[in-house]
Design an enzyme around this catalytic site. Structure first.
Site, mmCIF file in Angstrom:
data_model
loop_
_atom_site.group_PDB
_atom_site.id
_atom_site.type_symbol
_atom_site.label_atom_id
_atom_site.label_comp_id
_atom_site.label_asym_id
_atom_site.label_seq_id
_atom_site.Cartn_x
_atom_site.Cartn_y
_atom_site.Cartn_z
ATOM 1 N N CYS A 283 8.066 30.041 -16.502
ATOM 2 C CA CYS A 283 6.814 29.990 -15.951
ATOM 3 C C CYS A 283 6.055 29.001 -17.040
ATOM 4 O O CYS A 283 4.817 28.637 -16.561
ATOM 5 C CB CYS A 283 6.038 31.238 -16.225
ATOM 6 N N GLU A 461 -1.578 39.640 -21.591
ATOM 7 C CA GLU A 461 -0.570 40.448 -22.385
ATOM 8 C C GLU A 461 -0.157 39.914 -23.854
ATOM 9 O O GLU A 461 -0.703 39.105 -24.058
ATOM 10 C CB GLU A 461 0.884 39.998 -21.460
#
Length: 480
Positions: A283, A461
């Protein structure tokens, strides 16, 4: 070839599913890692009920117990990095070195959050009312559903599961169906740590069955998902209907800017690493290379030369740098994007063809396009393969505008020796992570990770920021 059936883990027991699916290596389709059980809707409900009961016990556990559990998981992952790294490489297609590195990093996540267990401290304050004292503390959010992708089957799971357990939550874990072996191995390690039954559950199965049941459940308090934007929208809508907090990591279209004053060799190596390692299935991959006119031709020539030196092949073979694409469907999609880019007028400078290997698998040579525009489809969509496009620009301002002209905002990089441009870029790049003279791919485990726009939604996160998602704040007022 393995014919073993690996079962799901529900309420402290290994249970069979209604059926099983073969885990076939994309690097060698004759290599079957095993048959993996598929959970049904009834088993999802069983796991959720077990998690509710297990969480009540786990949140009462002492800090030392949680610390020791997470440390033990991290220790075993690191000790078994060679074995589990090879398994990961076989089932996902990345190189052995990348697989081992991912397992090692997964162990580091558990070690980090083991330490975070011992740093759970509240705050005190004086009330505006005389004689009243105030305390604030963080408590577990409850039952957390975790849905992970196939590209980092061990690491993504670890950076979600470790903080969830550290802060006293129960977990229902659904891995991507393409990579169940890594999830099963992680679960097997966790299952031996003496957690209360139901605290951790593994549900392998399809998104249509297991995933859909989880995102619509009223028995969860939080859901962390990494995957596509399309699915992320469905997750957000479903969880919002039940007022379940959700955390989404989704698509990206990351860019690396190369300015005229960049160190050419450093720029080329960062582009090569960010765009193509991990078979481009990251990603954080650099799919857009935005290069100013003064260095454009030299950069492209040198990058093409270096790409010709890359070794693509069976991921367990020594010296291989680029492994296999995850499956045939993804490979065909990559090849379709290449043809579409040609049709739009992009020039294929090198690579882009399917490769026949010693073993039958899904291999392609990394592709580089030049003469591309930022409005081409190849520069708008997240392709998720070893394909990069060079966009030629006049200067820094045009480069920055081009970089920000996207629906995504995960990572961005700049190659320059100018403090002025580096400082300006750090402030004006509309992404969650910014790299200066580094590849866009590659982040640390002790700091926040996430993006903007269509790349992320919800709390960050990793690092201490994870507690914002996995805990709730309680404020207590006390009159002595």
């Amino acid at each position: 070839m393995s014919t073993d059936i690996f079962r799901n883990y529900i309420n402290g027991e290994w249970v069979t599913g209604t059926r099983s699916v073969a885990n076939v290596s994309p690097a060698n389709v004759q290599d079957v890692l095993g048959q993996y059980a598929q959970a049904d809707a009834e088993q999802v409900e069983q796991a959720l009920a077990a998690a509710q009961a297990g969480q009540e016990q786990w949140q009462q556990s002492g800090l030392e117990q949680r610390y020791q559990v997470l440390m033990a998981i991290g220790d075993e992952l690191i000790e078994r990095k060679a074995e589990l790294g090879e398994q990961l490489a076989r089932e996902e297609g990345k190189t052995l070195a990348e697989g081992m590195g991912e397992v090692y990093r997964s162990g580091q996540f558990f070690h980090y959050y083991a330490a975070e267990v011992l740093r759970q401290m509240g705050e005190t304050a004086d009330s505006v009312r005389p004689g009243v004292e105030i305390e604030t503390r963080r408590e577990p959010v409850g039952v957390v559903a975790i849905i992970t992708p196939w590209n980092f089957p061990m690491a993504t799971a670890a950076w979600k599961i470790a903080p969830a357990l550290a802060f006293g939550n129960a977990v229902v874990f659904k891995p991507a169906n393409a990579v169940p072996a890594s999830a099963w191995s992680l679960t097997e390690i966790i299952a031996r740590q003496g957690l209360p039954a139901g605290t951790f559950n593994l549900l392998m199965g399809s998104g249509a069955t297991v995933g859909d049941a989880l995102i619509h459940s009223q028995k969860i308090q939080a859901l962390s998902f990494t995957g596509s934007v399309e699915t992320g929208r469905k997750v957000a809508a479903a969880t919002a209907a039940n007022f379940v907090r959700c955390q989404l990591e989704m698509g990206s279209k990351n860019a690396l800017i190369v300015l005229d004053d960049a160190d050419l060799e450093q720029a080329v190596e960062c582009a090569l690493n960010g765009a193509f390692f991990g078979t481009g299935q990251k990603c954080t991959a650099s799919s857009r290379l935005i290069v100013t006119a003064g260095v454009h031709d030299r950069f492209v020539a040198r990058l093409v030369e270096r790409m010709g030196q890359l070794k693509v092949g069976y991921p367990l073979r020594e010296g291989v740098q680029i492994g296999a694409v995850i499956d045939g469907k993804q490979l065909e999609q990559n090849l379709r994007y290449i043809e579409q880019a040609k049709a739009e007028g992009a020039v294929l400078a090198c690579g882009g063809e399917r490769i026949d290997e010693e073993y039958e698998g899904f291999y392609m040579r990394p592709a580089l396009f030049v003469d591309t525009r930022n409005d081409m489809q190849i520069n708008r969509d997240e392709v998720f393969g070893p394909i990069a496009c060079v966009i030629k620009v006049a200067d820094y301002e045009q480069a920055l505008a081009t970089l920000n002209d996207t629906d995504f905002g995960l990572t961005a990089g700049i190659m320059t020796q100018s403090l002025k441009y580096a400082s300006d870029f750090k402030r004006r790049a509309k992404t969650g992570c910014v790299m200066v003279n580094l590849p866009t791919a590659g982040t640390d485990y002790h700091v926040p990770f996430g993006g903007r726009k269509n790349s992320s939604f919800g709390p960050r996160e990793q690092g201490t920021y994870a507690r914002e998602f996995y805990t709730v704040v309680k404020t207590t007022y006390i009159r002595a």
